[in-house]
Design a protein around this motif. Structure first.
Motif: not given
Length: 269
Positions: A2-9, A20-27, A31-36, A55-57
């Motif tokens: 799965a790919t997740y877009a994440i808003g302004d941190v 990250i815990d809530r979405i059960h992210f598995d690196p 994949r995580l996309w950060f919008v800046g 998190l690397g790649t």
């Protein structure tokens, strides 16, 4: 996968960890996309940068205006303002490594599912135009003359975008659009307005509502406009839901547009 877009941190490291815990992210598969706007105004910009870098790649991030401000502050090009909260990064032992990593992040990323840019695009630009223009900025920031780019971006009197622009003014003008635009005229003249869309000044329109916008055939993911809030439209995902202002940090899963949120920190007011 799965790919997740994440808003302004914006320095909200605890909220990012909880999301990250809530979405059960598995690196190993996700994949995580950060919008800046990874940094600034929140309490732990250093922790955010270290987390995402490690998190690397598994993570892709684009640069926002606050990220460029941090790079400029690290070079003594800008002076910190009372509300800036990036001293932790500037005083860190690993500051050189973090700054080198940050300035090599792209202004825009694109794959078959979406294009991600921090603020938005001019109505005259196609997605292909935007990718080429962003690449020009990426090369300048990653190259040996990045300090000149940052000086131009923060201190030069930048002309409005025009395809005839060349060299340093062209790159700085592109970066201004992609990291700062909220509303503009149909001809592409930007306003500095940052309030609610209903209050946009006469003659200006939110950039994504311009009739005939040439990137309308591409799904575009943006942040930057906290007053706009979360918007999930067929070809536009606006995901700055105001975490640093005490609202929410949002992740949107591309595959089904499921929304995941955690509450932001309580503002110090």
């Amino acid at each position: 996968m799965a790919t997740y877009a994440i808003g302004d941190v914006q320095g909200c490291r605890d909220q990012l960890s909880r999301l990250i815990d809530r979405i059960h992210f598995d690196p190993t598969r996700d994949r995580l996309w950060f919008v800046g706007d990874l940094v600034n105004r929140g309490p732990d910009s250093l922790g955010v940068l270290r987390l995402i870098k490690n998190l690397g790649t598994a993570a892709l991030a684009v640069l926002g205006n606050h990220d460029l401000f941090l790079l400029a502050a690290a070079e003594g090009i800008v002076t910190l303002r009372p509300k800036d909260t990036i001293d932790d990064v500037l005083g860190a032992d690993d500051r050189p490594e973090l700054m080198d990593w940050l300035r090599k992040l792209p202004l825009l990323v694109h794959d078959q599912s979406a294009l991600m840019v921090h603020a938005g695009l001019l109505p005259q630009w196609t997605a292909a135009d935007a990718m080429q223009l962003a690449h020009e900025v990426d090369e300048a920031l990653a190259g040996p003359e990045y300090r000149e780019f940052l000086r131009d971006f923060f201190h030069a009197s930048l002309p409005p975008w025009h395809p005839s622009l060349t060299g340093r003014m062209r790159r700085a003008s592109v970066a201004r659009v992609m990291t700062r635009i909220r509303s503009c005229t149909p001809a592409g003249e930007m306003s500095g307005f940052s309030g609610a869309p209903k209050d946009v000044p006469p003659g200006y329109v939110p950039w994504f509502r311009i009739p005939g916008r040439r990137s309308a055939d591409t799904t575009i993911v943006t942040g930057h406009w906290a007053a706009l809030g979360l918007q999930l439209k067929p070809n536009h995902l606006a995901i700055d839901s105001g975490c640093v202002w005490g609202r929410y940090l949002t992740a949107v899963r591309f595959e089904d547009r499921a929304v995941f949120q955690v509450e932001g920190p309580r503002p110090n007011r």
